[in-house]
Scaffold this motif. Structure first.
Motif, PDB file in Angstrom:
ATOM      1  N   GLY A 241      -6.446   5.604 -26.402  1.00  0.00           N
ATOM      2  CA  GLY A 241      -6.093   4.684 -24.860  1.00  0.00           C
ATOM      3  C   GLY A 241      -6.669   5.150 -24.093  1.00  0.00           C
ATOM      4  O   GLY A 241      -6.905   5.374 -22.790  1.00  0.00           O
ATOM      5  N   ARG A 242      -8.448   4.536 -24.763  1.00  0.00           N
ATOM      6  CA  ARG A 242      -9.965   4.992 -23.943  1.00  0.00           C
ATOM      7  C   ARG A 242     -10.077   3.548 -23.023  1.00  0.00           C
ATOM      8  O   ARG A 242     -10.030   2.649 -23.857  1.00  0.00           O
ATOM      9  N   HIS A 243     -10.265   3.081 -22.098  1.00  0.00           N
ATOM     10  CA  HIS A 243     -10.879   2.090 -22.142  1.00  0.00           C
ATOM     11  C   HIS A 243     -12.688   2.387 -21.271  1.00  0.00           C
ATOM     12  O   HIS A 243     -13.604   2.604 -21.093  1.00  0.00           O
ATOM     13  N   PHE A 244     -13.087   1.222 -21.662  1.00  0.00           N
ATOM     14  CA  PHE A 244     -15.175   1.006 -21.749  1.00  0.00           C
ATOM     15  C   PHE A 244     -15.326   0.426 -21.123  1.00  0.00           C
ATOM     16  O   PHE A 244     -15.327  -1.483 -21.166  1.00  0.00           O
ATOM     17  N   VAL A 245     -16.097   0.437 -20.496  1.00  0.00           N
ATOM     18  CA  VAL A 245     -16.768  -1.356 -19.016  1.00  0.00           C
ATOM     19  C   VAL A 245     -17.947  -1.416 -19.980  1.00  0.00           C
ATOM     20  O   VAL A 245     -19.054  -0.553 -20.100  1.00  0.00           O
ATOM     21  N   TYR A 246     -19.030  -2.538 -20.766  1.00  0.00           N
ATOM     22  CA  TYR A 246     -20.087  -2.906 -21.184  1.00  0.00           C
ATOM     23  C   TYR A 246     -21.096  -2.896 -20.437  1.00  0.00           C
ATOM     24  O   TYR A 246     -20.834  -3.559 -19.068  1.00  0.00           O
ATOM     25  N   VAL A 247     -21.863  -2.112 -20.701  1.00  0.00           N
ATOM     26  CA  VAL A 247     -23.438  -2.226 -19.597  1.00  0.00           C
ATOM     27  C   VAL A 247     -24.472  -2.702 -20.950  1.00  0.00           C
ATOM     28  O   VAL A 247     -23.965  -2.178 -21.975  1.00  0.00           O
ATOM     29  N   PRO A 248     -24.983  -3.804 -19.730  1.00  0.00           N
ATOM     30  CA  PRO A 248     -26.633  -3.973 -20.786  1.00  0.00           C
ATOM     31  C   PRO A 248     -27.132  -2.551 -21.436  1.00  0.00           C
ATOM     32  O   PRO A 248     -27.283  -1.446 -20.927  1.00  0.00           O
ATOM     33  N   GLY A 249     -27.801  -2.929 -22.803  1.00  0.00           N
ATOM     34  CA  GLY A 249     -27.623  -2.052 -23.511  1.00  0.00           C
ATOM     35  C   GLY A 249     -27.638  -1.346 -25.048  1.00  0.00           C
ATOM     36  O   GLY A 249     -27.683  -0.694 -25.831  1.00  0.00           O
ATOM     37  N   MET A 250     -25.584  -1.491 -24.405  1.00  0.00           N
ATOM     38  CA  MET A 250     -24.912  -0.852 -25.280  1.00  0.00           C
ATOM     39  C   MET A 250     -24.937  -1.683 -26.576  1.00  0.00           C
ATOM     40  O   MET A 250     -24.663  -1.413 -27.643  1.00  0.00           O
ATOM     41  N   HIS A 251     -24.925  -2.809 -26.684  1.00  0.00           N
ATOM     42  CA  HIS A 251     -25.609  -3.606 -27.982  1.00  0.00           C
ATOM     43  C   HIS A 251     -26.358  -3.178 -29.274  1.00  0.00           C
ATOM     44  O   HIS A 251     -26.209  -3.317 -29.926  1.00  0.00           O
ATOM     45  N   HIS A 252     -27.573  -2.696 -28.398  1.00  0.00           N
ATOM     46  CA  HIS A 252     -28.796  -2.344 -29.003  1.00  0.00           C
ATOM     47  C   HIS A 252     -28.507  -1.127 -29.711  1.00  0.00           C
ATOM     48  O   HIS A 252     -28.918  -1.333 -30.562  1.00  0.00           O
ATOM     49  N   GLN A 253     -27.752   0.015 -28.314  1.00  0.00           N
ATOM     50  CA  GLN A 253     -27.072   1.204 -28.990  1.00  0.00           C
ATOM     51  C   GLN A 253     -26.357   1.249 -30.543  1.00  0.00           C
ATOM     52  O   GLN A 253     -26.482   2.171 -31.482  1.00  0.00           O
ATOM     53  N   ALA A 254     -25.433   0.581 -30.274  1.00  0.00           N
ATOM     54  CA  ALA A 254     -24.349   0.133 -31.445  1.00  0.00           C
ATOM     55  C   ALA A 254     -25.116  -0.440 -32.576  1.00  0.00           C
ATOM     56  O   ALA A 254     -25.103   0.198 -33.729  1.00  0.00           O
ATOM     57  N   VAL A 255     -25.782  -0.944 -32.483  1.00  0.00           N
ATOM     58  CA  VAL A 255     -26.899  -1.873 -33.498  1.00  0.00           C
ATOM     59  C   VAL A 255     -27.757  -0.451 -34.159  1.00  0.00           C
ATOM     60  O   VAL A 255     -27.606  -0.770 -35.283  1.00  0.00           O
ATOM     61  N   ASN A 256     -28.087  -0.016 -33.333  1.00  0.00           N
ATOM     62  CA  ASN A 256     -28.817   1.795 -33.914  1.00  0.00           C
ATOM     63  C   ASN A 256     -28.309   2.461 -34.546  1.00  0.00           C
ATOM     64  O   ASN A 256     -28.358   3.082 -36.381  1.00  0.00           O
ATOM     65  N   ARG A 257     -26.974   2.340 -34.215  1.00  0.00           N
ATOM     66  CA  ARG A 257     -25.791   3.688 -34.847  1.00  0.00           C
ATOM     67  C   ARG A 257     -25.783   2.804 -36.207  1.00  0.00           C
ATOM     68  O   ARG A 257     -24.798   3.536 -36.969  1.00  0.00           O
ATOM     69  N   PHE A 258     -25.253   1.990 -35.901  1.00  0.00           N
ATOM     70  CA  PHE A 258     -24.538   1.333 -37.629  1.00  0.00           C
ATOM     71  C   PHE A 258     -25.673   1.227 -38.758  1.00  0.00           C
ATOM     72  O   PHE A 258     -25.606   1.724 -39.859  1.00  0.00           O
ATOM     73  N   SER A 259     -26.803   0.952 -37.870  1.00  0.00           N
ATOM     74  CA  SER A 259     -27.764   0.827 -39.071  1.00  0.00           C
ATOM     75  C   SER A 259     -28.128   2.599 -39.828  1.00  0.00           C
ATOM     76  O   SER A 259     -28.590   2.476 -40.889  1.00  0.00           O
ATOM     77  N   ILE A 260     -28.547   3.525 -38.864  1.00  0.00           N
ATOM     78  CA  ILE A 260     -28.315   4.711 -39.203  1.00  0.00           C
ATOM     79  C   ILE A 260     -27.347   4.946 -40.233  1.00  0.00           C
ATOM     80  O   ILE A 260     -27.171   6.149 -41.125  1.00  0.00           O
TER      81      ILE A 260
END
Length: 83
Positions: A31-50
Motif C-alpha cells: 500500500g505504499r507509493h514512491f516518487v522517483y528521484v534522480p539516482g534511483m536507477h543507479h541505486q537499483a542497478v547496484n542493489r541488483f548487482s549485489i
C-alpha cells in the motif's frame, strides 16, 4: 510515480523510472507509493548487482568471497558487507 520533464524525453526512460519507483514502493511495504528521484536507477542497478553476486556465490558454495564482511574489531560483530 514519475514526474515527467524535458530531460526524460524517451518513453522508455519514463517507463524505466516508473518501474524503479514501483519496486521501491513494493520494497517499503504494501500500500505504499514512491516518487522517483534522480539516482534511483543507479541505486537499483547496484542493489541488483549485489544480489546477483550473492546468488552466484551461494550457488558456488562460497558466499564469503562475494561480499567480504565489515567487522567491528572491538566486538567481532559483523556490521556490514563491503561491495
Amino acid at each position: 510515480m514519475v514526474v515527467w520533464n524535458s530531460s526524460n524525453v524517451e518513453v522508455s526512460d519514463v517507463l524505466r523510472d516508473a518501474d524503479v519507483a514501483l519496486y521501491e514502493a513494493k520494497r517499503l511495504g504494501k500500500g505504499r507509493h514512491f516518487v522517483y528521484v534522480p539516482g534511483m536507477h543507479h541505486q537499483a542497478v547496484n542493489r541488483f548487482s549485489i544480489v546477483q553476486e550473492l546468488r552466484q556465490a551461494v550457488a558456488s558454495g562460497d558466499p564469503g568471497d562475494a561480499l567480504p564482511a565489515i567487522v567491528r574489531l572491538s566486538t567481532n560483530e559483523v556490521v556490514g558487507l563491503k561491495h
